[in-house]
Design a protein around this motif. Structure first.
Motif, PDB file in Angstrom:
ATOM      1  N   VAL A  41       7.361   9.095  -9.667  1.00  0.00           N
ATOM      2  CA  VAL A  41       8.474   9.073  -9.072  1.00  0.00           C
ATOM      3  C   VAL A  41       8.852  10.527  -8.604  1.00  0.00           C
ATOM      4  CG1 VAL A  41      10.957   8.463  -9.081  1.00  0.00           C
ATOM      5  CG2 VAL A  41       9.302   6.901 -10.390  1.00  0.00           C
ATOM      6  N   ASP A  42       8.944  10.610  -7.385  1.00  0.00           N
ATOM      7  CA  ASP A  42       9.374  12.136  -6.923  1.00  0.00           C
ATOM      8  C   ASP A  42      10.590  12.273  -6.986  1.00  0.00           C
ATOM      9  OD1 ASP A  42       9.803  14.360  -5.487  1.00  0.00           O
ATOM     10  OD2 ASP A  42       8.381  13.948  -4.068  1.00  0.00           O
ATOM     11  N   GLY A  63       0.647  -1.313   0.098  1.00  0.00           N
ATOM     12  CA  GLY A  63       0.006  -0.083   0.026  1.00  0.00           C
ATOM     13  C   GLY A  63       0.758   1.362  -0.209  1.00  0.00           C
ATOM     14  N   HIS A  64       2.072   1.280  -0.043  1.00  0.00           N
ATOM     15  CA  HIS A  64       3.093   2.293   0.058  1.00  0.00           C
ATOM     16  C   HIS A  64       2.948   3.210  -1.424  1.00  0.00           C
ATOM     17  CE1 HIS A  64       4.840   1.702   3.946  1.00  0.00           C
ATOM     18  NE2 HIS A  64       4.851   0.167   3.630  1.00  0.00           N
ATOM     19  N   ARG A  65       3.060   4.297  -1.506  1.00  0.00           N
ATOM     20  CA  ARG A  65       2.919   5.223  -2.531  1.00  0.00           C
ATOM     21  C   ARG A  65       4.066   6.214  -2.565  1.00  0.00           C
ATOM     22  NH1 ARG A  65       0.629   1.502  -3.196  1.00  0.00           N
ATOM     23  NH2 ARG A  65      -1.562   1.162  -4.037  1.00  0.00           N
ATOM     24  N   ARG A  66       4.372   6.647  -1.487  1.00  0.00           N
ATOM     25  CA  ARG A  66       5.787   7.405  -1.400  1.00  0.00           C
ATOM     26  C   ARG A  66       7.049   6.553  -0.902  1.00  0.00           C
ATOM     27  NH1 ARG A  66       6.125  12.449  -2.420  1.00  0.00           N
ATOM     28  NH2 ARG A  66       7.777  13.068  -1.043  1.00  0.00           N
ATOM     29  N   ILE A  67       7.749   6.011  -1.895  1.00  0.00           N
ATOM     30  CA  ILE A  67       8.554   5.186  -1.481  1.00  0.00           C
ATOM     31  C   ILE A  67      10.077   5.654  -2.141  1.00  0.00           C
ATOM     32  CG2 ILE A  67       9.597   2.878  -2.213  1.00  0.00           C
ATOM     33  CD1 ILE A  67       6.746   2.068  -3.024  1.00  0.00           C
ATOM     34  N   ALA A  68      10.894   5.851  -1.201  1.00  0.00           N
ATOM     35  CA  ALA A  68      12.305   6.565  -1.370  1.00  0.00           C
ATOM     36  C   ALA A  68      13.069   5.431  -2.107  1.00  0.00           C
ATOM     37  CB  ALA A  68      12.886   7.251  -0.352  1.00  0.00           C
TER      38      ALA A  68
END
Length: 359
Positions: free
Chosen positions: A228-229, A194-199
């Motif tokens: 992808v941030d 469920g993660h979306r902000r993954i570094a």
């Protein structure tokens, strides 16, 4: 009749004979024993004398006399690391030495020469290893230059590289792992939770293994339709300090990641420490995935989810390939990648309610 041509000894046909240690010693005004010490990297030779002898070795194109090949059960090979104090190196060391024991081969461990001893360029390093009795060499994760590789070829010293920093040269035997697939599976696991902000914390930007793992991360994000941030994709190093420093900065962002995929297990442990320093729990507040599955991964708290790299198998395979090269057997293909797979433990879990980010 033997006559001299310049400083080289030549026969009647004008063909230069192999320059001997005695000739080098005479030209340098030192003993043969001193020249031998320089060749073998001994540190009990003055800097000026060492520089003079090394220059003469290069100018006279000195090559050690071909050694009589010992029986197969008495061969000696070198295993050279950039850093042999890491868990990664320990796993590879075990693989190589296990294979050496099985084959009746002695393995001598050393550290990669960076040029400070005079053997970092050209054939000097390779000559030194030949002079020390090595039948072949396994080099781990070193950034070998084309000049160094040519040096090994010049003295016909078999070479195998494990996890080369840069893409392997076509004529150099090398062993690696499926780093892209590993990066893909690590990131897909975090997405499935469920993660979306993954570094992604990568190693040195130019290292081939770092690039492959980063590309796998990006592929998983793109396959899931997730942006992808750029602020969450950072490069640094493979070690604990790099993980601690990079994660400290990422966790201080206004919109921090809920999960981190780190380039190595040791780097991942730095991430865990950074989380604890901010009062965050792993995995309740931050999920962490490492890479390599070294012996540390199941020992730490929480036990680390990581991508298993078959390091011991890579070490065994590298030694087996090297012995084939020593025996003059052809090796095809020159680069082999062993499969990785994800090992799920306790450092990953679903994000906190409302913290996953946009779907």
């Amino acid at each position: 009749m033997i006559r001299r041509r310049g400083d080289l000894v030549a026969d009647d046909a004008g063909r230069p004979r192999r320059t001997t240690l005695t000739a080098i010693a005479a030209a340098a005004g030192v003993s043969t024993a001193t020249v031998s010490k320089v060749l073998n990297g001994r540190d009990d030779v003055g800097a000026g004398t060492r520089a003079l002898v090394q220059r003469l070795l290069v100018e006279h194109e000195y090559r050690p006399a071909p050694r009589r090949r010992p029986p197969a059960d008495r061969r000696t090979v070198g295993l050279v690391f950039d850093d042999f104090t890491s868990p990664y190196a320990t796993e590879l060391l075990r693989g190589v030495t296990d294979a050496g024991t099985a084959a009746g081969v002695d393995v001598v461990v050393g550290r990669f020469s960076d040029g400070s001893s005079g053997y970092g360029s050209g054939a000097q390093w390779a000559r030194r290893l030949v002079g020390a009795g090595r039948d072949g060499v396994v080099v781990v994760t070193s950034d070998l230059t084309a000049q160094q590789v040519a040096g090994f070829s010049e003295v016909r010293l078999p070479l195998v590289v494990v996890d080369p920093v840069h893409p392997p040269q076509a004529d150099v035997a090398s062993v690696g792992a499926t780093n892209w697939t590993g990066g893909l599976s690590a990131t897909e696991h975090l997405i499935s939770l469920g993660h979306r902000r993954i570094a992604h914390l990568g190693g040195p930007a130019g290292a081939a293994v770092s690039q492959a793992r980063r590309h796998g991360y990006r592929a998983a994000m793109e396959n899931a339709g997730l942006p992808v941030d750029p602020a969450l994709v950072v490069d640094g190093g493979f070690g604990f300090e790099a993980g601690l420093d990079l994660a400290t900065r990422l966790l201080a962002l206004q919109d921090p990641p809920t999960a981190v995929f780190a380039v190595t297990d040791v780097c991942a442990l730095g991430v865990v420490q950074a989380a604890r320093a901010r009062g965050l729990r792993v995995p309740e507040d931050l999920s962490v995935v490492g890479f390599d599955d070294t012996y540390l991964a199941p020992w730490v708290t929480p036990a680390l989810t990581t991508v298993h790299t078959p390091l011991q198998e890579m070490g065994r395979y590298a030694l087996q390939v090297l012995l084939r090269l020593v025996e003059g057997e052809p090796v095809d293909p020159h680069h082999v990648e062993l499969a990785t797979d994800l090992v799920v433990r306790d450092s990953t879990g679903p994000p906190r309610a409302g913290a996953a980010g946009p779907a």
